[in-house]
Design a protein around this motif. Sequence first.
Motif, PDB file in Angstrom:
ATOM      1  N   GLU A 115     -21.031 -67.386  11.563  1.00 55.60           N
ATOM      2  CA  GLU A 115     -20.034 -66.976  12.556  1.00 55.60           C
ATOM      3  C   GLU A 115     -18.629 -67.124  11.995  1.00 55.60           C
ATOM      4  O   GLU A 115     -17.792 -66.205  12.078  1.00 55.60           O
ATOM      5  N   SER A 116     -18.344 -68.269  11.408  1.00 52.66           N
ATOM      6  CA  SER A 116     -16.988 -68.523  10.909  1.00 52.66           C
ATOM      7  C   SER A 116     -16.640 -67.634   9.724  1.00 52.66           C
ATOM      8  O   SER A 116     -15.476 -67.290   9.523  1.00 52.66           O
ATOM      9  N   ALA A 117     -17.639 -67.254   8.939  1.00 53.76           N
ATOM     10  CA  ALA A 117     -17.383 -66.390   7.786  1.00 53.76           C
ATOM     11  C   ALA A 117     -17.268 -64.922   8.157  1.00 53.76           C
ATOM     12  O   ALA A 117     -16.869 -64.101   7.320  1.00 53.76           O
ATOM     13  N   GLY A 118     -17.628 -64.560   9.378  1.00 52.99           N
ATOM     14  CA  GLY A 118     -17.474 -63.184   9.829  1.00 52.99           C
ATOM     15  C   GLY A 118     -18.725 -62.334   9.757  1.00 52.99           C
ATOM     16  O   GLY A 118     -18.717 -61.187  10.228  1.00 52.99           O
ATOM     17  N   ASN A 119     -19.819 -62.852   9.218  1.00 58.52           N
ATOM     18  CA  ASN A 119     -21.028 -62.033   9.068  1.00 58.52           C
ATOM     19  C   ASN A 119     -21.542 -61.531  10.407  1.00 58.52           C
ATOM     20  O   ASN A 119     -21.909 -60.353  10.537  1.00 58.52           O
ATOM     21  N   LEU A 120     -21.594 -62.396  11.408  1.00 58.45           N
ATOM     22  CA  LEU A 120     -22.107 -61.985  12.713  1.00 58.45           C
ATOM     23  C   LEU A 120     -21.122 -61.065  13.429  1.00 58.45           C
ATOM     24  O   LEU A 120     -21.526 -60.126  14.126  1.00 58.45           O
ATOM     25  N   HIS A 121     -19.833 -61.322  13.239  1.00 53.11           N
ATOM     26  CA  HIS A 121     -18.816 -60.426  13.798  1.00 53.11           C
ATOM     27  C   HIS A 121     -19.004 -59.011  13.268  1.00 53.11           C
ATOM     28  O   HIS A 121     -18.888 -58.026  14.030  1.00 53.11           O
ATOM     29  N   ASP A 122     -19.292 -58.888  11.989  1.00 52.45           N
ATOM     30  CA  ASP A 122     -19.446 -57.563  11.398  1.00 52.45           C
ATOM     31  C   ASP A 122     -20.646 -56.829  11.979  1.00 52.45           C
ATOM     32  O   ASP A 122     -20.600 -55.605  12.182  1.00 52.45           O
ATOM     33  N   LEU A 123     -21.723 -57.541  12.241  1.00 53.09           N
ATOM     34  CA  LEU A 123     -22.865 -56.904  12.888  1.00 53.09           C
ATOM     35  C   LEU A 123     -22.515 -56.476  14.316  1.00 53.09           C
ATOM     36  O   LEU A 123     -22.989 -55.439  14.795  1.00 53.09           O
ATOM     37  N   ARG A 124     -21.682 -57.260  14.989  1.00 53.46           N
ATOM     38  CA  ARG A 124     -21.245 -56.855  16.332  1.00 53.46           C
ATOM     39  C   ARG A 124     -20.395 -55.590  16.258  1.00 53.46           C
ATOM     40  O   ARG A 124     -20.471 -54.729  17.149  1.00 53.46           O
ATOM     41  N   LEU A 125     -19.588 -55.467  15.215  1.00 52.32           N
ATOM     42  CA  LEU A 125     -18.830 -54.230  15.026  1.00 52.32           C
ATOM     43  C   LEU A 125     -19.777 -53.041  14.912  1.00 52.32           C
ATOM     44  O   LEU A 125     -19.567 -51.992  15.541  1.00 52.32           O
ATOM     45  N   ALA A 126     -20.818 -53.211  14.102  1.00 52.08           N
ATOM     46  CA  ALA A 126     -21.772 -52.119  13.915  1.00 52.08           C
ATOM     47  C   ALA A 126     -22.506 -51.788  15.208  1.00 52.08           C
ATOM     48  O   ALA A 126     -22.863 -50.627  15.447  1.00 52.08           O
ATOM     49  N   ALA A 127     -22.707 -52.812  16.053  1.00 51.82           N
ATOM     50  CA  ALA A 127     -23.413 -52.603  17.323  1.00 51.82           C
ATOM     51  C   ALA A 127     -22.496 -52.096  18.417  1.00 51.82           C
ATOM     52  O   ALA A 127     -22.959 -51.816  19.539  1.00 51.82           O
ATOM     53  N   GLY A 128     -21.190 -52.012  18.143  1.00 52.85           N
ATOM     54  CA  GLY A 128     -20.232 -51.595  19.153  1.00 52.85           C
ATOM     55  C   GLY A 128     -19.946 -52.658  20.181  1.00 52.85           C
ATOM     56  O   GLY A 128     -19.471 -52.366  21.285  1.00 52.85           O
ATOM     57  N   ALA A 129     -20.199 -53.919  19.827  1.00 47.32           N
ATOM     58  CA  ALA A 129     -20.017 -55.028  20.763  1.00 47.32           C
ATOM     59  C   ALA A 129     -18.808 -55.885  20.419  1.00 47.32           C
ATOM     60  O   ALA A 129     -18.639 -56.971  20.987  1.00 47.32           O
ATOM     61  N   ALA A 130     -17.978 -55.455  19.477  1.00 44.23           N
ATOM     62  CA  ALA A 130     -16.788 -56.214  19.096  1.00 44.23           C
ATOM     63  C   ALA A 130     -15.731 -55.245  18.600  1.00 44.23           C
ATOM     64  O   ALA A 130     -16.021 -54.102  18.221  1.00 44.23           O
ATOM     65  N   ASP A 131     -14.487 -55.692  18.623  1.00 42.68           N
ATOM     66  CA  ASP A 131     -13.365 -54.913  18.116  1.00 42.68           C
ATOM     67  C   ASP A 131     -12.723 -55.656  16.955  1.00 42.68           C
ATOM     68  O   ASP A 131     -13.004 -56.822  16.692  1.00 42.68           O
ATOM     69  N   GLY A 132     -11.813 -54.965  16.291  1.00 42.50           N
ATOM     70  CA  GLY A 132     -11.073 -55.592  15.209  1.00 42.50           C
ATOM     71  C   GLY A 132     -11.563 -55.131  13.859  1.00 42.50           C
ATOM     72  O   GLY A 132     -12.481 -54.313  13.739  1.00 42.50           O
ATOM     73  N   PRO A 133     -10.946 -55.667  12.808  1.00 44.71           N
ATOM     74  CA  PRO A 133     -11.302 -55.255  11.450  1.00 44.71           C
ATOM     75  C   PRO A 133     -12.594 -55.918  10.963  1.00 44.71           C
ATOM     76  O   PRO A 133     -13.033 -56.938  11.503  1.00 44.71           O
ATOM     77  N   PHE A 134     -13.175 -55.326   9.958  1.00 44.52           N
ATOM     78  CA  PHE A 134     -14.316 -55.917   9.261  1.00 44.52           C
ATOM     79  C   PHE A 134     -13.863 -57.213   8.607  1.00 44.52           C
ATOM     80  O   PHE A 134     -12.799 -57.282   7.995  1.00 44.52           O
ATOM     81  N   ARG A 135     -14.656 -58.266   8.730  1.00 39.87           N
ATOM     82  CA  ARG A 135     -14.317 -59.560   8.130  1.00 39.87           C
ATOM     83  C   ARG A 135     -15.201 -59.788   6.917  1.00 39.87           C
ATOM     84  O   ARG A 135     -16.423 -59.708   6.990  1.00 39.87           O
ATOM     85  N   GLY A 136     -14.562 -60.075   5.801  1.00 36.90           N
ATOM     86  CA  GLY A 136     -15.285 -60.264   4.551  1.00 36.90           C
ATOM     87  C   GLY A 136     -14.890 -59.218   3.541  1.00 36.90           C
ATOM     88  O   GLY A 136     -14.412 -58.137   3.884  1.00 36.90           O
ATOM     89  N   ASP A 137     -15.103 -59.551   2.285  1.00 34.50           N
ATOM     90  CA  ASP A 137     -14.650 -58.688   1.203  1.00 34.50           C
ATOM     91  C   ASP A 137     -15.752 -57.833   0.594  1.00 34.50           C
ATOM     92  O   ASP A 137     -15.488 -57.079  -0.342  1.00 34.50           O
ATOM     93  N   TYR A 138     -16.967 -57.976   1.079  1.00 29.38           N
ATOM     94  CA  TYR A 138     -18.091 -57.372   0.374  1.00 29.38           C
ATOM     95  C   TYR A 138     -18.955 -56.525   1.301  1.00 29.38           C
ATOM     96  O   TYR A 138     -19.107 -56.831   2.487  1.00 29.38           O
ATOM     97  N   PRO A 139     -19.580 -55.478   0.745  1.00 28.74           N
ATOM     98  CA  PRO A 139     -20.472 -54.639   1.556  1.00 28.74           C
ATOM     99  C   PRO A 139     -21.848 -55.258   1.784  1.00 28.74           C
ATOM    100  O   PRO A 139     -22.677 -54.654   2.459  1.00 28.74           O
ATOM    101  N   PHE A 140     -22.072 -56.459   1.228  1.00 24.72           N
ATOM    102  CA  PHE A 140     -23.378 -57.102   1.390  1.00 24.72           C
ATOM    103  C   PHE A 140     -23.309 -58.329   2.292  1.00 24.72           C
ATOM    104  O   PHE A 140     -24.148 -59.224   2.198  1.00 24.72           O
ATOM    105  N   MET A 141     -22.349 -58.359   3.204  1.00 22.95           N
ATOM    106  CA  MET A 141     -22.229 -59.494   4.116  1.00 22.95           C
ATOM    107  C   MET A 141     -23.494 -59.679   4.961  1.00 22.95           C
ATOM    108  O   MET A 141     -23.879 -60.793   5.304  1.00 22.95           O
ATOM    109  N   ASP A 142     -24.162 -58.568   5.306  1.00 22.64           N
ATOM    110  CA  ASP A 142     -25.370 -58.665   6.136  1.00 22.64           C
ATOM    111  C   ASP A 142     -26.472 -59.458   5.443  1.00 22.64           C
ATOM    112  O   ASP A 142     -27.305 -60.084   6.111  1.00 22.64           O
ATOM    113  N   SER A 143     -26.514 -59.419   4.116  1.00 22.98           N
ATOM    114  CA  SER A 143     -27.625 -60.057   3.401  1.00 22.98           C
ATOM    115  C   SER A 143     -27.666 -61.561   3.629  1.00 22.98           C
ATOM    116  O   SER A 143     -28.748 -62.160   3.639  1.00 22.98           O
TER     117      SER A 143
END
Length: 671
Positions: free
Chosen positions: A66-94
């Motif tokens: 949560e603090s690193a932004g991984n779950l926030h980014d999945l919420r962005l993909a689900a349309g359940a959150a706003d704001g910028p992508f958190r994290g520097d890498y395209p593999f945050m989901d892993s």
Amino acid sequence: MSRSTSTPAAPATPTTPATHGPVRIGAQARTAQRPTVDPVVSGGFWYDRRRTVARVAIPQGPGLLESAGNLHDLRLAAGAADGPFRGDYPFMDSDVYKWLEAASWQLGQAPDGEHGAAAEASLAEHMEKIIALVADAQQPDGYLNSWFQSGKGDGPFLDLRWGHELYCAGHLIQAAVAHHRATGADSLLQVARRFADHIDATFGTPDSGKPVDGIDGHPEVETALVELYRETGERRYLDLAGYFVDRFGHGRLGGERYCQDRVPLRQADNVEGHAVRQLYLLAAAADLATETGDDELGAAAARLWHAMVATKTHLTGGVGAHHDEEDFGDPYELPNERAYCETCAAIASIQFSWRMALLTGQARYSDLIERTLFNGFLAGMSLDGERWLYVNPLQVRDGHTDTGDDQSARRTRWFRCACCPPNVMRLLASLEHYVSASDGSGLHLHQYVSGRYRGETDRGLPIFVNVNTDYPWQGRITVTVEECPDMPWTLSLRIPQWCRDYTLSVDGVPSARTQNEAPAQDGWLRVERVWTAGDALVLDLDLPVRLVEADPRVDAVRGCVAIERGPLVYCVEQVDHPGGGLDDVVLDPSRPLSAKDRPDLLGGVVTVVGAGYRRRLAPSGWWPYQDRTDAERGDHASPVGTGEPVELTAVPYYAWANREDGSMRVWLPTD
């Protein structure tokens, strides 16, 4: 030292090859082994390490993600959150998927008392929430990657070199398989299959009519697809894994060795490029050879494993010579203070070696697993399960300046690129699956871990044994037969490569097989007889302290030795040697070394004590070099063998960096 003895119930079913027939490596045909069904780790060294992961590391995962932004980014993909992508890498989901895999394996264990039951309930609740989030983030066509879905990058599968979409898919699939095996639920498996089906519909050769003929810059999906085939029986997943493995080396990613695209794997004669990527690809090759009987692919995997071990593996089992590009170096390029030895690379090495051990039945692969597990891998997690190492150097110099990034030589709470911590969690949570196996002749013990393990005869009749040991501190391994059929079967015991002396007895009677040399060529000591319940075999491995030297072509450690005892590599730390650093310390190899039991130190260890001295060096001048004749006259340094005497205390390498910061070294000069 006290050891844990509580016994959990059987965990989830491990990976089982779908086929079980003869496999030919070179000119030698063997029957592939299958991992033990429902193994149980019940006490001792590895039980303690796994308990730390279960009680500390895994429960912290959701908060850290949560603090690193991984779950926030999945919420962005689900349309359940706003704001910028958190994290520097395209593999945050892993990182999320690796944590889900670790948590799934953990749920396959019995609760650790009343506290454990509450913790299990909390863990299951967190998992269900995250699985639901992953499902919500998935597109209707099955595609899933929060980086691209949130508007980063050029679009799905348009940047295979760096996009990591298939890499993330691989970790999702492995998490789903673990979750299904541990819980029986298919909620995550359905998500993984939809993504795998989307990939299968997208990727293929030009004559297949599929739109993309390409590969991911980071192998991982290949081993996962083999696992998905094993779990579902869908042959197309296995075929897709084979397609990906054989497309590497044909210039689809620019022909770079960094991502194994310079030479087709079947033709390669050395490991190269990014170490983790290379070893994940080779693990997939071994899996495919097991499932398909592809002799050429199996021979290539064996050839590259031998090249890696002979010329590109550190004493700790770590691999990766360069911080730049995290890659293998040249043959015998094995630096100390600049060794990369990424924790993830150690895990990849273990995964590759285990598949080769099952494929070939040869103990040498499990020898490397043991070395890597106890040293290059285990050092990646602190003793308290709270802090991590991304890189694992073999030396930290006096006056070291910490970089403060992911390549730090100091333990860190989490990383900007946090691939290693959840990777450690998932391996330790599933470690019981790397201990034993059967090929129908009985039971093979690849690693010595207290617990209950199952084999089977060629008629499919079950065999159950209990292993009790204080390994690696003591060399005694007691194997008690709990249940077996009334017919001959073989108990096979790996004699480690480092072991020179051992004794064997059955029911107190010394065995005629006792010898002071290596066992059969493949590293196994086999005891075949008609066993009965209650029979006890005792194997005693001698654990003397050893000094080892490197091949003289390893320039970085010429003139040095390292200390080993049993499977453990040792190091010296500045905290144990007040009054100075370690750059000027020299070991006197003519003086005896002694092992000392220290239950009060680092969670309980055996240290090694030896004699040495500190060189008397002239103060640093404007030029750090000297003529040989000046050195011989003593103008700049003391003669060999003189200086301030010092007692050296060496601790297991896995336990370093758990006290105060300071210098450390594995290789010690002798003059």
